[in-house]
Design an enzyme around this catalytic site. Structure first.
Site, PDB file in Angstrom:
ATOM      1  N   ASP A  11       0.862  -1.176   0.000  1.00 15.78           N
ATOM      2  CA  ASP A  11       0.000   0.000   0.000  1.00 15.78           C
ATOM      3  C   ASP A  11       0.910   1.241   0.000  1.00 15.78           C
ATOM      4  O   ASP A  11       2.123   1.149   0.225  1.00 15.78           O
ATOM      5  CB  ASP A  11      -0.966   0.010   1.190  1.00 15.78           C
ATOM      6  CG  ASP A  11      -2.166   0.926   0.914  1.00 15.78           C
ATOM      7  OD1 ASP A  11      -2.089   1.772  -0.006  1.00 15.78           O
ATOM      8  OD2 ASP A  11      -3.190   0.810   1.611  1.00 15.78           O
TER       9      ASP A  11
HETATM   10  C1  BGC Z   1      -5.052   3.247   0.000  1.00 18.02           C
HETATM   11  C2  BGC Z   1      -5.115   2.242  -1.129  1.00 18.02           C
HETATM   12  C3  BGC Z   1      -4.969   2.937  -2.455  1.00 18.02           C
HETATM   13  C4  BGC Z   1      -3.662   3.713  -2.462  1.00 18.02           C
HETATM   14  C5  BGC Z   1      -3.397   4.435  -3.760  1.00 18.02           C
HETATM   15  C6  BGC Z   1      -3.856   4.149  -0.121  1.00 18.02           C
HETATM   16  O1  BGC Z   1      -3.923   5.204   0.794  1.00 18.02           O
HETATM   17  O2  BGC Z   1      -5.047   2.566   1.232  1.00 18.02           O
HETATM   18  O3  BGC Z   1      -6.337   1.540  -1.068  1.00 18.02           O
HETATM   19  O4  BGC Z   1      -5.019   2.016  -3.490  1.00 18.02           O
HETATM   20  O5  BGC Z   1      -3.713   4.675  -1.414  1.00 18.02           O
HETATM   21  O6  BGC Z   1      -4.232   5.503  -3.957  1.00 18.02           O
END
Ligand code: BGC
Length: 760
Positions: free
Chosen positions: A289
């Site tokens: 993530d």
């Molecule tokens: C989120 C993810 C997301 C990523 C990219 C993160 O803060 O937890 O679900 O895909 O950002 O935007």
């Protein structure tokens, strides 16, 4: 089915091309392939990829100057992937920089949060799950994939398949709710929708289910906080949707932010390598993530960035999603110091390169900008979104058959959410087109007949978050404060309007920035003055239809007693208002069902239908002395314009051996006066065995339409897949010798029952 067998390119061809590329790569170039950067490019409305978000700045200080850093890394040939680019011209420009900067000419993969549509916005994921219709879910993500691929995106960070049992957690809106069986069906349908038979084929993208694993169980519902899950909960509840997504061929998986049972998920070798790759045979690539590798230091797990990179790589994270200062840029150092293994690095690079080969990127890295324009404008996409919104609404209450509404007469539409283009789209969208978005007010106005009079009053001003979120940095995200709003006069105007009308349609809920990531709440009440507005409108005596715009259950105790009709419309998307009007006037019948147990009050959470039975089961509903401990509406609840009776629940055998299958059948009749949609549900309960099992567990469902008087007999097989469970004492999957009670009906409180025996 693994991602390998889904590819149109043979494994041998893929391996040969990967071998040829990797042979000449330096360690720094390899580390670069494993690095994904945010690139903020919020296009203007006249660009093909541009919606009405135009003008937004990169969200937050962490992102400042991103563009220059990323372009410098592209010029060095040290970028594997970019995220957040949605403009095809920009994608082509950056791709050219990548190819020219890389000695081997390796293009970048473009990833993005394509959560519930790109340009055509579908209902939010929890709403799609409420359709209990895998077909509509698959078609929705196929539309999203087609739009995404057209603008140059190869990979969607979706679906979110995290089970959510605590509605304080804002990301409940992104998943399929509380149940592993429904969650698994929804997860598989979404992966199929994104990828089709081959994510490399035209109009398809790689699907990246997330966040592995357990993220939905954040302590106190507080986003990103630690998760502690028992062995039984992990295997029986939280992992099954991931397993279903892997079995459906998902090409990618994203790790989670938090600690799972004391070990950060992103540095968790057991989770990422032993379970995901070893036990399940996942053959795709893993991404962290955003900033989660970096965070291994924050957790107090890694000593420094070099250690963080080495340990994430060692745990099995193929690619780091980096906001800035990637830990994976330190991998060459880590390898030189013997902290990380070059063979492990190569294995990750191979998986990332294989994804690029399978996506056809090496042959066609660029995107056709004219075609993008055409695909984004496709009216068939709007039609699919309208159908999805019709099928996801849940009719919670309809006393005296107030719905559907008559065509003629006067209608008061009340509440600020009724007239908000941005809010009806829901969170996690960036490329929407506000001009084409149909609000509830627009939808009712367009649909109401010539003889009808539709008037609108907001009644109150929008409520605001106490603490803004990072998403509020995007234009249009937080609700605008209305200029010169006289609270007393506006409330009086709404009440007068209700008084003068035949029916009042009141739209209440949460503004979309109050739900989603970084949108946890300590309360479930309707924010702001909404309950007071509702009470004032109901006091006029005019019949009220309450439309709830939400992504989590809200405290509706007062409404559930005083408002005759309540329709949960969620955040229904681009065509939301049109679909809501179709439902209100009975052009289609609602048939969605709740994908979670709807609590009465926040003090009850987490509240699930599939609890186990213990001391004083007769008092299950009286566990608190100050409030019922039952849900306000049970899991699986939802009404229609027909009325359904279940009868003749039979089993084809009353005794099976472990490993065999019994088939349940049940007959459903529409005894109402109108056609309706129903989702028949099958639950089981194991009477005794080597562990305690829940009082009810969903093990089958089917959605269908019945004309008045029409009947249908449905069959539900119950085999090893449905009857086995993870036994925490045996630390293995078991099927007990026992008696199984089967229940069939329209929700998790179904009473029609039969039973069979399993012999050892
Ligand atoms: C989120 C993810 C997301 C990523 C990219 C993160 O803060 O937890 O679900 O895909 O950002 O935007």
């Amino acid at each position: 089915m693994s991602v390998h067998s889904m590819s149109a390119r043979s494994d041998a061809e893929v391996a040969a091309r990967v071998d040829a590329l990797i042979a000449g790569m330096t360690v720094a170039e390899k580390a670069g392939q494993l690095t994904q950067y945010f690139y903020f490019d919020i296009p203007s409305p006249d660009q093909p990829g541009g919606g009405n978000t135009g003008g937004a700045e990169a969200p937050g200080p962490g992102f400042a100057g991103q563009g220059n850093t990323v372009e410098a890394a592209l010029a060095r040939g040290e970028v594997g992937s970019l995220l957040f680019v949605t403009d095809p011209a920009q994608a082509n420009r950056l791709q050219r920089l990548a190819i020219e900067g890389n000695r081997h000419g390796i293009p970048v993969l473009f990833g993005f949060d394509v959560i519930h549509g790109l340009r055509t916005i579908f209902p939010v994921p929890i709403a799609m799950a409420a359709s209990w219709d895998p077909g509509v879910i698959e078609r929705g993500q196929a539309v999203a994939a087609r739009e995404a691929r057209a603008v140059g995106i190869h990979w969607a960070f979706a679906p979110m398949v995290d089970i959510a049992r605590d509605p304080r957690w804002g990301r409940i809106v992104e998943g399929a709710g509380e149940d592993p069986y429904l969650g698994a069906a929804v997860a598989a349908a979404q992966v199929r929708g994104f990828q089709g038979d081959d994510p490399g084929s035209p109009g398809r993208v790689i699907s990246g289910p997330k966040h592995f694993a357990g993220y939905g169980a954040a302590l106190g519902g507080r986003d990103y906080d630690e998760v502690n899950l028992s062995d039984s909960e992990l295997w029986n509840v939280y992992l099954p949707p991931f397993k279903a997504a892997v079995d459906a061929g998902a090409g990618n998986i994203m790790t989670a932010y938090m600690d799972l049972n004391g070990v950060p998920a992103t540095g968790n070798h057991w989770l990422l390598t032993e379970i995901l790759r070893g036990t399940w045979g996942f053959g795709g690539f893993l991404v962290s993530d955003a900033q989660a590798v970096h965070n291994l230091r924050t957790h107090g797990f890694a000593a420094d960035l070099t250690d963080a990179g080495a340990r994430a790589l060692g745990a099995g994270v193929d690619m780091e999603m980096a906001i800035g200062d990637p830990a994976y840029a330190h991998l060459p150092e880590a390898i030189a110091a013997g902290l990380a293994d070059e063979a492990a690095l190569d294995a990750c690079v191979r998986r990332v390169l294989a994804a690029k080969v399978r996506m056809g990127l090496l042959d066609q890295p660029y995107v056709d900008e004219d075609q993008a324009r055409e695909v984004l404008a496709d009216p068939a996409h709007r039609a699919a979104a309208r159908e999805a919104a019709q099928r996801s609404a849940v009719l919670l209450r309809n006393e005296g058959g107030l719905l559907p509404l008559a065509d003629a007469g006067s209608i008061a539409v009340i509440g600020p959410l009724a007239d908000s283009r941005r809010d009806i789209l829901g969170p996690w969208v960036f490329d929407f087109d506000l001009d084409e978005t149909v609000t509830v007010l627009d939808g009712i106005r367009n649909r109401a007949g010539q003889g009808a009079e539709v008037r609108y009053a907001p009644g109150i001003r929008p409520a605001q978050r106490v603490f803004p979120s990072m998403f509020d940095m995007f234009a249009n995200n937080a609700p605008a404060e209305p200029a010169a709003f006289d609270d007393t006069a506006e409330l009086a105007r709404a009440v007068t309007l209700a008084h003068e009308s035949d029916v009042a349609v009141v739209v209440l809920g949460e503004w979309q920035n109050m739900i989603g990531e970084a949108a946890s709440r300590s309360r479930l009440e309707l924010p702001g003055e909404q309950l007071a507005l509702l009470q004032a409108v109901v006091a006029t005596g005019t019949p009220v239809v309450l439309l709830v715009m939400n992504g989590r259950p809200l405290d509706l105790r007062w409404a559930a007693e005083h408002v005759p009709a309540i329709l949960d419309i969620w955040y229904p998307g681009t065509q939301g208002g049109a679909a809501v009007a179709d439902l209100l006037f009975g052009d289609v019948a609602p048939g969605g069902k709740l994908p979670f147990s709807w609590p009465r009050t926040v003090g009850q959470v987490p509240l699930v239908y599939s609890h186990t039975i213990s001391h004083e089961p007769a008092n299950q509903g009286r566990r608190y002395w100050d409030e019922e401990s039952t849900p306000l509406y049970p899991f699986g609840h939802g009404l229609s314009y027909g009325r359904f009776e279940y009868r003749a629940l039979t089993l084809d055998r009353d005794r099976i051996q472990a490993g065999e299958t019994v088939t349940a059948s049940v007959t459903v009749t529409n005894t109402g006066e109108r056609a309706g949609d129903e989702v028949a549900q099958l639950y089981i309960h194991q009477r005794h065995g080597t562990a305690s099992r829940p009082v009810r567990e969903l093990k089958g469902f089917q959605r269908f339409t019945l004309a008045p008087g029409e009947s249908r007999t449905l069959e539900f097989p119950l085999g090893p897949g449905e009857l086995r469970y993870w036994n925490a004492a045996a630390r293995d999957w078991v099927i007990d010798a026992t008696t199984i009670d089967v229940f069939a009906g329209g929700d998790s409180a179904a009473e029609l029952t039969a039973s069979f025996t399993i012999t050892g």
